[in-house]
Design an enzyme around this catalytic site. Structure first.
Site: not given
Ligand code: 13P
Ligand code: ZN
Length: 269
Positions: A116, A139, A141, A169, A210
């Site tokens: 990413e 980033h 999940h 909040e 995602h």
């Molecule tokens: P990477 O292992 O390349 O960092 O990818 C993980 C991910 O969350 C892709 O959106």
């Molecule tokens: Zn991801």
């Protein structure tokens, strides 16, 4: 030279990623982090003239030339960073023309930065344009946030207002709101570039089905945004199928903004 394994920025990344893994936000290799480092910060630990290898970028970022970054490796697991940082993360400088990353430390097994990377560098470029103290792109999940994108409309204003409405909040922590993009193929330059545009106006970006990316002036600040949004999504998923008897109205949100002197996006309230 001091021992880089004891550098505060390595320890902080290791602790933060371990914590994110423990919270269930980063299964397997899910998620990635990049953080801007100062030259003075790393000179005590590294010979900045010794480039281990050059790693090409698929999109060039000339505006970031000469900047130093620590970035998690593609395919690497957050749970393993603490025990083996030099295998799972790398320290790099963006080349003079912005088309490569010069690796100075890490990625010991020949690995490279996260897939990413276009989104990360694009986000850094845009956030630096609005805040000179910006440093971190994170980033992950998170489960409830992803769940929410399965059942909620994909719209910046509607998604933000639902999150603000879950607990008082929220609007205090992210008065600037949340941007959301519909599903797109992961790790693509297209997703990276479309996302970068959103970071001109937002610190928080949700990718439907995602995950979420947040930015900040420190790892702590970025982490705080992520946990607040994930908590709000958790509450939403608890109440979405319940008979709701009490909720936060626009008028209540306006009162919070008045008392806390907060600015939200024009026309959202
Ligand atoms: P990477 O292992 O390349 O960092 O990818 C993980 C991910 O969350 C892709 O959106
Ligand atoms: Zn991801």
């Amino acid at each position: 030279m001091r021992n880089i394994f004891e550098a505060p920025f390595i320890k902080e990344i290791a602790d933060t990623t371990a914590n994110m893994y423990r919270l269930g936000w980063n299964e397997r290799n899910g998620g990635n982090i990049s953080m801007i480092l100062d030259e003075q910060e790393i000179e005590n630990y590294l010979d900045i003239n010794r480039v281990i290898r050059e790693i090409p970028l698929t999109v060039a970022f000339p505006n970031l030339a000469g900047k130093y970054f620590v970035v998690t490796g593609t395919g690497k697991y957050f749970k393993n960073i603490k025990d083996n940082p030099s295998l799972n993360i790398g320290i790099m400088r963006v080349s003079e023309d912005g088309s490569k990353m010069n690796l100075l430390w890490g990625y010991d097994d020949g690995g490279k930065f996260t897939s990413e990377i276009t989104m990360h560098l694009g986000a850094h470029e845009k956030r630096l344009g609005v805040d000179e103290n910006h440093r971190v792109v994170m980033h992950a999940h998170p489960t409830n946030l992803i769940s929410m994108t399965h059942v909620h409309e994909i719209d910046d204003v509607k998604f933000t207002k639902t999150l603000w409405g879950t607990c008082t909040e929220c609007i205090v922590i992210f008065p600037d709101g949340v941007a959301i993009l519909p599903w797109m193929v992961s790790s693509s330059d297209n997703l990276g570039l479309v996302s970068s545009e959103k970071f001109k106006d937002f610190r928080i970006l949700v990718w439907a089905l995602h995950g979420m990316t947040v930015t900040g002036t420190s790892l702590d600040e970025a982490f705080g945004l992520m946990e607040t949004v994930e908590k709000a999504a958790d509450i939403y998923m608890h109440i979405v199928n319940c008979k709701v008897k009490s909720s936060i109205t626009d008028e209540m949100l306006r009162q919070v903004c008045n008392d806390f002197h907060l600015e939200t996006k024009k026309g959202w309230l």
